[in-house]
Enzyme design. Structure first.
Site, mmCIF file in Angstrom:
data_model
loop_
_atom_site.group_PDB
_atom_site.id
_atom_site.type_symbol
_atom_site.label_atom_id
_atom_site.label_comp_id
_atom_site.label_asym_id
_atom_site.label_seq_id
_atom_site.Cartn_x
_atom_site.Cartn_y
_atom_site.Cartn_z
ATOM 1 N N ASN A 9 -5.203 -23.202 22.567
ATOM 2 C CA ASN A 9 -3.770 -23.055 22.317
ATOM 3 C C ASN A 9 -3.066 -24.373 22.675
ATOM 4 O O ASN A 9 -2.943 -24.696 23.856
ATOM 5 C CB ASN A 9 -3.228 -21.895 23.167
ATOM 6 C CG ASN A 9 -1.716 -21.796 23.101
ATOM 7 O OD1 ASN A 9 -1.079 -22.340 22.194
ATOM 8 N ND2 ASN A 9 -1.123 -21.096 24.058
ATOM 9 N N TRP A 10 -2.635 -25.091 21.654
ATOM 10 C CA TRP A 10 -2.046 -26.415 21.906
ATOM 11 C C TRP A 10 -0.581 -26.331 22.336
ATOM 12 O O TRP A 10 0.026 -27.334 22.662
ATOM 13 C CB TRP A 10 -2.151 -27.272 20.643
ATOM 14 C CG TRP A 10 -3.566 -27.581 20.235
ATOM 15 C CD1 TRP A 10 -4.726 -27.172 20.852
ATOM 16 C CD2 TRP A 10 -3.987 -28.380 19.116
ATOM 17 N NE1 TRP A 10 -5.823 -27.650 20.193
ATOM 18 C CE2 TRP A 10 -5.405 -28.401 19.115
ATOM 19 C CE3 TRP A 10 -3.304 -29.069 18.113
ATOM 20 C CZ2 TRP A 10 -6.141 -29.094 18.159
ATOM 21 C CZ3 TRP A 10 -4.044 -29.755 17.149
ATOM 22 C CH2 TRP A 10 -5.437 -29.770 17.184
ATOM 23 N N LYS A 11 -0.006 -25.153 22.277
ATOM 24 C CA LYS A 11 1.409 -24.958 22.644
ATOM 25 C C LYS A 11 2.284 -25.962 21.884
ATOM 26 O O LYS A 11 1.991 -26.300 20.744
ATOM 27 C CB LYS A 11 1.593 -25.078 24.153
ATOM 28 C CG LYS A 11 0.579 -24.254 24.935
ATOM 29 C CD LYS A 11 0.926 -24.120 26.365
ATOM 30 C CE LYS A 11 -0.220 -23.443 27.088
ATOM 31 N NZ LYS A 11 0.136 -22.831 28.323
ATOM 32 N N HIS A 97 1.933 -14.026 23.894
ATOM 33 C CA HIS A 97 1.555 -15.026 24.902
ATOM 34 C C HIS A 97 2.585 -14.999 26.028
ATOM 35 O O HIS A 97 3.763 -14.754 25.798
ATOM 36 C CB HIS A 97 1.492 -16.424 24.262
ATOM 37 C CG HIS A 97 0.946 -17.447 25.209
ATOM 38 N ND1 HIS A 97 1.738 -18.083 26.129
ATOM 39 C CD2 HIS A 97 -0.313 -17.919 25.403
ATOM 40 C CE1 HIS A 97 0.984 -18.914 26.850
ATOM 41 N NE2 HIS A 97 -0.269 -18.824 26.418
ATOM 42 N N GLU A 99 4.171 -17.145 27.614
ATOM 43 C CA GLU A 99 5.371 -17.981 27.468
ATOM 44 C C GLU A 99 6.372 -17.340 26.519
ATOM 45 O O GLU A 99 7.583 -17.516 26.659
ATOM 46 C CB GLU A 99 4.967 -19.396 27.028
ATOM 47 C CG GLU A 99 4.364 -20.177 28.190
ATOM 48 C CD GLU A 99 3.187 -21.057 27.844
ATOM 49 O OE1 GLU A 99 3.047 -21.462 26.673
ATOM 50 O OE2 GLU A 99 2.379 -21.332 28.756
ATOM 51 N N GLU A 169 -4.560 -13.079 30.611
ATOM 52 C CA GLU A 169 -4.070 -14.356 31.111
ATOM 53 C C GLU A 169 -3.087 -14.106 32.252
ATOM 54 O O GLU A 169 -1.893 -13.891 32.017
ATOM 55 C CB GLU A 169 -3.344 -15.110 30.002
ATOM 56 C CG GLU A 169 -4.204 -15.409 28.794
ATOM 57 C CD GLU A 169 -3.650 -16.601 28.025
ATOM 58 O OE1 GLU A 169 -4.288 -17.646 28.051
ATOM 59 O OE2 GLU A 169 -2.563 -16.471 27.438
ATOM 60 N N GLY A 175 -1.434 -22.832 33.183
ATOM 61 C CA GLY A 175 -0.851 -24.170 33.329
ATOM 62 C C GLY A 175 -0.613 -24.587 34.772
ATOM 63 O O GLY A 175 0.081 -25.560 35.039
ATOM 64 N N SER A 215 -5.823 -21.823 33.164
ATOM 65 C CA SER A 215 -6.442 -23.004 33.778
ATOM 66 C C SER A 215 -7.967 -23.008 33.643
ATOM 67 O O SER A 215 -8.680 -23.427 34.567
ATOM 68 C CB SER A 215 -6.014 -23.136 35.248
ATOM 69 O OG SER A 215 -4.610 -23.285 35.330
ATOM 70 N N GLY A 236 -5.540 -23.536 27.277
ATOM 71 C CA GLY A 236 -4.318 -24.275 26.970
ATOM 72 C C GLY A 236 -4.537 -25.762 27.195
ATOM 73 O O GLY A 236 -5.107 -26.460 26.341
ATOM 74 N N GLY A 237 -4.134 -26.241 28.367
ATOM 75 C CA GLY A 237 -4.169 -27.679 28.677
ATOM 76 C C GLY A 237 -5.481 -28.364 28.332
ATOM 77 O O GLY A 237 -5.485 -29.443 27.720
#
Ligand code: PEP
Length: 253
Positions: A9-11, A97, A99, A169, A175, A215, A236-237
């Protein structure tokens, strides 16, 4: 045994150049992974999906969107429909998600509408669930996850549930660098599988893939994947650096 499923997931990251460059690096790295015993999907920002789709065309990596709207077309300014995403080569979409739940304010009903619309539109939804830190610290994890699972899957029949992946998650792990321990993650994954088994045939509950997200990185991917109810990772990151994402894919494969 289920095929592991790793999603990136590149956000709201990358640009028109770096998104395509990252896709190409991942495609080339994946072609060297022995056995290919893993499903991989990338979730770039909406505006780079089409370019990513082109760059993925000769690979078996799938493309997904980070969100969708629940109508197929019409007067919904700014929204993107499942049909549009299918049209440009998406197979997956994230629904709910953390966010979107906690920054944008999406509730369970909206998330459920999106899951249903995704399936009806021919997409494979990844239903994201997870508790906040204060909810974990006040022993509300089970209650929160049960609510999100029951509401998120509402109205789905046996055939529809087969299209779904669930991502656990924990919000406190996303993150933050504070990954859930493999035991903490396994405990919730087992609970989710049991919840799904209460609504559907036990066999369907066994078959559904449940990813862990929060993470995830090369250093912890193998340990997480070694848990019996962890079937993949939503990253993600670490998915923004080809080297790290490829190491995670290798650990899962
Ligand atoms: C995510 O965005 O779904 C996620 C898990 O992010 P990160 O890996 O950066 O915690």
């Amino acid at each position: 045994m289920k095929k592991p499923f790793v999603a990136g997931n590149w956000k709201m990251n990358t640009d028109s150049h770096s998104s395509v460059a990252l896709v190409k690096e991942i495609v080339s790295g994946c072609s060297n992974i022995a056995g290919h015993n893993v499903d991989v999907a990338l979730f770039p920002p909406f505006v780079y999906l089409q370019a990513a789709s082109k760059a993925l065309s000769s690979s078996d990596i799938s493309l997904g969107a980070q969100d969708i709207f629940y109508e197929q077309k019409g007067a919904f300014t700014g929204e993107i429909s499942p049909a549009m995403l299918k049209d440009i080569g998406c197979s997956y979409c994230l629904c709910g998600h953390s966010e979107r739940r906690h920054v944008i304010g999406e509730d369970d009903e909206l998330v459920n509408n999106k899951v249903v619309a995704a399936i009806n539109g021919g997409l494979l939804p990844i239903l994201c669930v997870g508790e906040l830190l204060e909810q974990r610290e006040t022993s509300q994890t089970q209650e929160v996850i049960s609510r999100q699972i029951n509401a998120g899957l509402a109205g789905l029949n046996d055939q529809m549930i087969s299209a779904v992946t669930i991502a656990y998650e924990p919000v406190w792990a996303i993150g933050t660098g504070h990954t859930a321990t493999p035991q903490q993650a396994q405990e919730v994954h087992a609970m989710i599988r049991e919840l799904v088994g209460r609504i559907y045939e036990k066999e369907l509950a066994q078959q559904i893939r449940i990813q862990y997200g929060g993470s995830a990185k090369p250093a912890n991917a193998a340990q997480l994947m070694a848990q019996p109810d962890i079937d993949g990772l939503l990253v993600g990151g670490a998915s923004l650096k080809a080297e790290d994402f490829l190491a995670i894919i290798c650990a899962a494969a």
